[in-house]
Design a protein around this motif. Structure first.
Motif, PDB file in Angstrom:
ATOM      1  N   HIS A   1       0.417  -1.192  -0.132  1.00  0.00           N
ATOM      2  CA  HIS A   1      -0.405   0.306  -0.221  1.00  0.00           C
ATOM      3  C   HIS A   1       1.053   1.651   0.218  1.00  0.00           C
ATOM      4  CE1 HIS A   1      -3.784  -1.947   0.651  1.00  0.00           C
ATOM      5  NE2 HIS A   1      -3.112  -2.591   1.220  1.00  0.00           N
ATOM      6  N   ALA A   2       0.671   2.548  -0.526  1.00  0.00           N
ATOM      7  CA  ALA A   2       1.528   2.912  -0.473  1.00  0.00           C
ATOM      8  C   ALA A   2       0.117   4.825  -1.370  1.00  0.00           C
ATOM      9  CB  ALA A   2       2.164   3.728  -1.916  1.00  0.00           C
ATOM     10  N   ASN A   3       0.548   5.604  -0.888  1.00  0.00           N
ATOM     11  CA  ASN A   3      -0.065   7.066  -1.059  1.00  0.00           C
ATOM     12  C   ASN A   3      -0.262   7.077  -2.930  1.00  0.00           C
ATOM     13  OD1 ASN A   3       0.546   9.747  -2.723  1.00  0.00           O
ATOM     14  ND2 ASN A   3      -0.044  10.191  -1.306  1.00  0.00           N
ATOM     15  N   SER A   4      -1.432   7.228  -2.649  1.00  0.00           N
ATOM     16  CA  SER A   4      -2.168   7.680  -4.283  1.00  0.00           C
ATOM     17  C   SER A   4      -1.590   8.376  -6.033  1.00  0.00           C
ATOM     18  CB  SER A   4      -3.606   7.684  -4.470  1.00  0.00           C
ATOM     19  OG  SER A   4      -4.318   6.840  -3.605  1.00  0.00           O
ATOM     20  N   GLN A   5      -1.324   9.452  -5.192  1.00  0.00           N
ATOM     21  CA  GLN A   5       0.065   9.967  -6.119  1.00  0.00           C
ATOM     22  C   GLN A   5       1.218   9.557  -6.078  1.00  0.00           C
ATOM     23  OE1 GLN A   5      -1.202  12.344  -8.146  1.00  0.00           O
ATOM     24  NE2 GLN A   5       0.588  12.640  -8.999  1.00  0.00           N
ATOM     25  N   LYS A   6       1.556   8.884  -5.198  1.00  0.00           N
ATOM     26  CA  LYS A   6       3.020   7.797  -5.352  1.00  0.00           C
ATOM     27  C   LYS A   6       2.759   6.903  -6.500  1.00  0.00           C
ATOM     28  CE  LYS A   6       5.712  10.692  -3.222  1.00  0.00           C
ATOM     29  NZ  LYS A   6       6.742  12.290  -4.274  1.00  0.00           N
ATOM     30  N   VAL A   7       1.743   5.806  -6.661  1.00  0.00           N
ATOM     31  CA  VAL A   7       1.056   4.873  -7.203  1.00  0.00           C
ATOM     32  C   VAL A   7       1.047   5.375  -8.598  1.00  0.00           C
ATOM     33  CG1 VAL A   7       0.123   2.881  -7.240  1.00  0.00           C
ATOM     34  CG2 VAL A   7       0.906   3.432  -4.687  1.00  0.00           C
ATOM     35  N   ARG A   8       0.503   6.739  -9.081  1.00  0.00           N
ATOM     36  CA  ARG A   8      -0.067   7.020  -9.816  1.00  0.00           C
ATOM     37  C   ARG A   8       1.554   7.403 -10.628  1.00  0.00           C
ATOM     38  NH1 ARG A   8      -4.615   9.208 -11.681  1.00  0.00           N
ATOM     39  NH2 ARG A   8      -5.864   8.687 -10.055  1.00  0.00           N
ATOM     40  N   GLU A   9       2.525   8.244 -10.217  1.00  0.00           N
ATOM     41  CA  GLU A   9       3.831   8.717 -10.226  1.00  0.00           C
ATOM     42  C   GLU A   9       4.559   7.537 -10.550  1.00  0.00           C
ATOM     43  OE1 GLU A   9       6.050  11.797  -8.491  1.00  0.00           O
ATOM     44  OE2 GLU A   9       4.022  12.328  -7.755  1.00  0.00           O
ATOM     45  N   PHE A  10       4.457   6.082  -9.994  1.00  0.00           N
ATOM     46  CA  PHE A  10       5.804   5.218  -9.784  1.00  0.00           C
ATOM     47  C   PHE A  10       5.038   4.012 -11.776  1.00  0.00           C
ATOM     48  CE2 PHE A  10       6.309   0.549  -8.701  1.00  0.00           C
ATOM     49  CZ  PHE A  10       7.337   0.462  -8.697  1.00  0.00           C
ATOM     50  N   LYS A  11       3.367   4.254 -11.987  1.00  0.00           N
ATOM     51  CA  LYS A  11       3.420   3.092 -12.278  1.00  0.00           C
ATOM     52  C   LYS A  11       3.502   3.638 -14.553  1.00  0.00           C
ATOM     53  CE  LYS A  11      -0.881   1.461 -14.705  1.00  0.00           C
ATOM     54  NZ  LYS A  11      -2.040   2.129 -16.373  1.00  0.00           N
ATOM     55  N   MET A  12       3.117   5.331 -13.954  1.00  0.00           N
ATOM     56  CA  MET A  12       3.902   6.357 -15.044  1.00  0.00           C
ATOM     57  C   MET A  12       5.488   5.810 -15.814  1.00  0.00           C
ATOM     58  SD  MET A  12       2.853   8.490 -17.272  1.00  0.00           S
ATOM     59  CE  MET A  12       1.255   9.399 -16.044  1.00  0.00           C
ATOM     60  N   LEU A  13       6.043   5.756 -14.532  1.00  0.00           N
ATOM     61  CA  LEU A  13       7.287   5.119 -15.218  1.00  0.00           C
ATOM     62  C   LEU A  13       7.494   4.520 -15.630  1.00  0.00           C
ATOM     63  CD1 LEU A  13       9.550   6.839 -11.773  1.00  0.00           C
ATOM     64  CD2 LEU A  13       9.450   7.915 -14.433  1.00  0.00           C
TER      65      LEU A  13
END
Length: 410
Positions: free
Chosen positions: A71-83
């Motif tokens: 589990h993690a912060n939603s915004q960070k997970v989004r950034e991670f998926k983008m990368l």
């Protein structure tokens, strides 16, 4: 380091806090400053599932045969998926995309239009079977990874870009940017007419620019044909399907491609062994050039190669510029050693002269003939001042942009 953030692994007794560190080629998930417990490389050999309910809340990665949820912060997970987009295999395609309808089918794949459930953006999804021609999954995956890596390494406005890659049951699904248009084969079939010479010149320049860039990367496409070129309403093009592309010097002497666009040296027409070079793509460019002008296929089967003869009368009848005929002959040279390279083709006179004027003249000539034929006065072309005046009015009303259509009648 590209990204770093805190993530949580929930347990029955107590939860563990980790730090995720994303680098250019690998990802580490570490507990405090200890040795990383979890690790994966950024390649299609790695697999990750992102989880969405109301918003992104976490991700799962394989570990010892099981998926481990973080589990993690939603915004960070989004950034991670983008990368990670296009660099690793994503799971659960249906979480993010809605399948619309099929838009294409090739020898080794089929293509669907999908819609992003969140952004409503359209993408073209290329489904590649993991099992093909009795090849093992591992061998087939090598081919898919190779195609993905090639496209990911290219950055050119006339080459379609990969957005994401998903693992879906028996298929690998590669999501490409959606191109609002048809492939060139369908476009020419539906219109059943030639484009204006100015439009042909523009399309040819874009195609050769893309190939010049590809060849600079030491790659050969090996399947240049109209169905692998997407054309938009403004006649901008995008080159697609790099499934047969390969680095120069790494190619076996197998024959691949599509008859009519395969270079003669690959078919062993004049040699005892197939020869692959950058010039193979340029012969295909010549065959496409011919079809753009005439709406006809240059070579329909392998027998046509032995009896090849360029129909100059037809090209002249369609008011093809002399420079265009010269370029066509040099691209279709059966001797690959003297055939033009992409760089040489771009400096040809055909691309340095403006064809807007010749397109205008072709428009007037062709439409004049159509008008007079409809009034049963073909035998008296140009003899009546009233006829010419009527033709001029007809031309102005029919196409103010000086675009013309010529019915192909080989």
């Amino acid at each position: 380091m590209l990204l770093q953030f805190q993530c949580l692994r929930k347990h029955l007794i107590f939860d563990k806090v980790y730090i995720l560190q994303c680098f250019e080629k690998e990802v580490f998930i570490v507990e405090n400053k200890a040795k990383p417990k979890y690790y994966f490389e950024l390649s299609l050999k790695s697999f990750i599932v992102f989880h969405v309910e109301q918003d992104y809340f976490g991700f799962s990665i394989p570990y010892r045969g099981k998926l481990k949820l973080f589990h993690a912060n939603s915004q960070k997970v989004r950034e991670f998926k983008m990368l990670l987009s296009g660099k690793v295999l994503f799971g659960d395609l249906n979480q993010f995309y809605l399948q619309k309808h099929q838009i294409g089918q090739g020898a080794f794949s089929y293509v669907f239009m999908l819609q992003n459930l969140e952004t409503k953006e359209m993408v073209a999804a290329k489904y590649l079977s993991k099992n093909w021609k009795n090849k093992a999954n591992a061998e087939r995956m090598k081919e898919i990874i190779k195609e993905n890596n090639i496209v990911q390494s290219l950055n050119h406005p006339n080459i379609a870009k990969i957005k994401e890659v998903y693992d879906k049951n028996q298929d690998i699904v590669i999501l490409y940017e959606f191109i609002d248009g048809d492939n060139l084969e369908k476009y020419l079939h539906d219109h059943s007419t030639s484009l204006s010479h100015f439009d042909v010149q523009s399309i040819m320049r874009q195609l050769i620019l893309a190939l010049f860039y590809i060849h600079q990367q030491q790659l050969i496409h090996r399947d240049i044909k109209p169905s692998n070129i997407m054309i938009q309403s403004n006649h901008n093009i995008k080159l697609i399907d790099f499934g047969l592309a390969a680095k120069i010097g790494t190619i076996n002497n197998d024959i691949c491609g599509t008859i009519g666009y395969i270079a003669p040296e690959v078919l062993c027409i004049t040699t005892a062994q197939s020869i692959y070079s950058f010039k193979c793509d340029m012969f295909a460019v010549g065959a496409i050039f011919y079809k753009l002008i005439t709406s006809h296929t240059l070579l329909n089967d392998i027998k046509d190669y032995s009896n090849f003869q360029l129909k100059l009368d037809l090209l002249k009848k369609l008011n093809t510029p002399e420079s265009g005929i010269d370029l066509l002959q040099k691209l279709l040279d059966f001797n690959y050693k003297t055939r033009l390279s992409a760089k040489e083709a771009l400096s040809h006179q055909y691309f340095t002269e403006s064809l807007r004027v010749s397109a205008k003249k072709s428009l007037q000539l062709s439409q004049r003939n159509i008008f007079l034929a409809n009034t049963s006065q073909v035998s008296q072309i140009g003899t009546s001042e009233t006829q010419i005046q009527n033709v001029n009015i007809f031309n102005q009303n029919l196409n103010k942009r000086f675009r013309f259509s010529i019915q192909s009648n080989n």
